[in-house]
Design an enzyme around this catalytic site. Structure first.
Site, short mmCIF file in Angstrom:
data_model
loop_
_atom_site.label_atom_id
_atom_site.label_comp_id
_atom_site.label_asym_id
_atom_site.label_seq_id
_atom_site.Cartn_x
_atom_site.Cartn_y
_atom_site.Cartn_z
N ASP A 14 -15.43 -44.02 15.62
CA ASP A 14 -14.07 -43.84 16.10
C ASP A 14 -13.91 -42.35 16.39
OD1 ASP A 14 -11.26 -44.26 16.52
OD2 ASP A 14 -10.95 -43.46 14.49
N ASP A 16 -10.56 -40.15 16.87
CA ASP A 16 -9.51 -39.40 16.17
C ASP A 16 -9.50 -39.75 14.69
OD1 ASP A 16 -8.67 -38.29 18.66
OD2 ASP A 16 -7.57 -40.13 19.08
MG LIG Z 1 -8.93 -43.02 14.23
#
Ligand SMILES: [Mg+2]
Length: 190
Positions: A14, A16
């Site tokens: 992922d 962020d």
């Molecule tokens: Mg995230």
């Protein structure tokens, strides 16, 4: 006979909250702050034979906070930053859609939107990845859902974003270094 293809394990990241600090709808390069340990993890994962693939929901596009071009500009820069450290990203995928926001282009459910595993499945198809040997790191339950729905070997949830536990199968960690140690201890020799 078709040539036999060797599949690689992947480390799905992922973005962020895993690669960079989640500053809420980040899209400017100057706002990127790397998460501690990300390049050490990337170095180890690369050495162990994992292809690194970024899979990121970017509903900020549907919400009108930034454009798809803004996402790609930032991601192309990020790809160059990893390449400069000799830990190349194999691919990135982002999902600009949201079922409750935006105009007709982006307001919809989509198979790519985590917890659906669409981006992981595309990565597997396009880059010869073995999902059953692959690993995902996220900071939200939607990441864990995508990893479980995609049939990944192992998912990790970084502490600090979700306020409670997620459903499904995963290992909670505080730091990326814990994932790095797991990879060293649990990756079969190539
Ligand atoms: Mg995230």
């Amino acid at each position: 006979m078709p040539e036999e293809t060797t599949l690689s394990p992947a480390l799905f990241l992922d973005r962020d909250g895993v690669i960079n600090v989640d500053t809420n709808f980040l899209y400017k390069i100057e706002d990127v702050k790397w998460i501690e340990g990300i390049f050490s993890l990337a170095t180890t994962a690369t050495r162990l034979g994992y292809k690194m693939v970024v899979v990121t929901n970017q509903s900020g596009v549907a919400r009108g906070h930034f454009t798809a071009e803004d996402v790609e500009t930032l991601m192309d820069w990020m790809v160059a930053e990893f390449a400069a450290r000799e830990v190349p990203l194999t691919a990135y995928y982002y999902c600009p859609f949201h079922p409750g926001h935006g105009d007709e282009r982006y307001r919809r459910e989509h198979e790519d939107r985590k917890p659906s595993p669409g981006m992981l499945l595309r990565g597997a198809r396009e880059h010869a990845l073995d999902l059953s040997q692959s690993v995902m790191i996220g900071d939200r339950c939607t990441d864990i859902g995508a990893a479980n729905n995609g049939g990944l070997r192992q998912a990790f949830l970084i502490a600090g974003t979700e306020t409670g536990p997620c459903s499904g199968s995963y290992i909670p960690v505080d730091k990326l270094a814990e994932v790095e140690q797991w990879l060293i201890a649990n990756t079969p020799a190539q």
